[in-house]
Design a protein around this motif. Structure first.
Motif, PDB file in Angstrom:
ATOM      1  N   UNK A 105       0.785  -1.231   0.000  1.00 25.02           N
ATOM      2  CA  UNK A 105       0.000   0.000   0.000  1.00 25.02           C
ATOM      3  C   UNK A 105       0.816   1.279   0.000  1.00 25.02           C
ATOM      4  N   UNK A 106       2.012   1.237  -0.549  1.00 25.88           N
ATOM      5  CA  UNK A 106       2.854   2.426  -0.570  1.00 25.88           C
ATOM      6  C   UNK A 106       2.596   3.255  -1.819  1.00 25.88           C
ATOM      7  N   UNK A 107       2.886   4.547  -1.729  1.00 21.85           N
ATOM      8  CA  UNK A 107       2.745   5.393  -2.908  1.00 21.85           C
ATOM      9  C   UNK A 107       4.040   5.347  -3.730  1.00 21.85           C
ATOM     10  N   UNK A 108       4.062   6.086  -4.825  1.00 25.67           N
ATOM     11  CA  UNK A 108       5.197   6.051  -5.744  1.00 25.67           C
ATOM     12  C   UNK A 108       6.496   6.456  -5.039  1.00 25.67           C
ATOM     13  N   UNK A 109       6.453   7.545  -4.272  1.00 23.10           N
ATOM     14  CA  UNK A 109       7.667   8.025  -3.596  1.00 23.10           C
ATOM     15  C   UNK A 109       8.176   6.997  -2.586  1.00 23.10           C
ATOM     16  N   UNK A 110       7.267   6.407  -1.837  1.00 21.23           N
ATOM     17  CA  UNK A 110       7.665   5.389  -0.856  1.00 21.23           C
ATOM     18  C   UNK A 110       8.220   4.148  -1.549  1.00 21.23           C
ATOM     19  N   UNK A 111       7.584   3.755  -2.638  1.00 23.05           N
ATOM     20  CA  UNK A 111       8.071   2.597  -3.394  1.00 23.05           C
ATOM     21  C   UNK A 111       9.452   2.883  -3.958  1.00 23.05           C
ATOM     22  N   UNK A 112       9.644   4.091  -4.457  1.00 27.46           N
ATOM     23  CA  UNK A 112      10.945   4.485  -4.999  1.00 27.46           C
ATOM     24  C   UNK A 112      12.030   4.359  -3.935  1.00 27.46           C
TER      25      UNK A 112
END
Length: 139
Positions: A105-112
């Protein structure tokens, strides 16, 4: 038949999972008695929403949970099993992106940050992975 917008489809699935994913998984796991089977049911529901967004014509949460109940109470989730096979066939970097975005459930920035790759790479891998999954399950 009109051509669907892949980015809009991805955004819809992401929004549904962000808003309801944890509750959907808890409910599916409770109904099936098994977390792994619950995950397969949730994947099946997300696949159905992806293919038929009209499922959400009424109250989204009620529609999602009714679909979970129908799938969990019926035959084994065949579409989900096909999806799991298609996910396993993805390159590892694509699976990793889907795992971080949709299951953690992470967003793009967190996934990055989590994956140690630029945000653009996360977006591209997600797009490519979803495109490959769509092709695989479409047959």
């Amino acid at each position: 038949m009109s051509r669907r917008d892949g980015a809009a489809d991805e955004a819809l699935v992401r929004r549904i999972f962000e808003e309801h994913g944890a509750a959907m998984l808890a409910y599916a796991a409770r109904l099936t008695g098994d977390r792994a089977r619950g995950e397969a049911v949730v994947q099946d529901v997300l696949l159905r929403v992806w293919r038929h967004p009209e499922i959400l014509a009424g109250p989204a949460r009620a529609s999602l949970f009714a679909t979970i109940r129908d799938i969990a109470g019926g035959a084994p989730a065949g579409e989900a099993m096909a999806m799991l096979g298609a996910v396993e066939a993805l390159p590892p970097e694509h699976r990793d992106v889907l795992n971080v975005l949709y299951f953690q459930g992470r967003d793009i920035a967190e996934a990055s940050a989590s994956l140690g790759v630029p945000a653009g790479a996360v977006k591209e891998r997600s797009y490519q992975a979803l495109r490959q999954l769509r092709a695989a399950v479409a047959g």
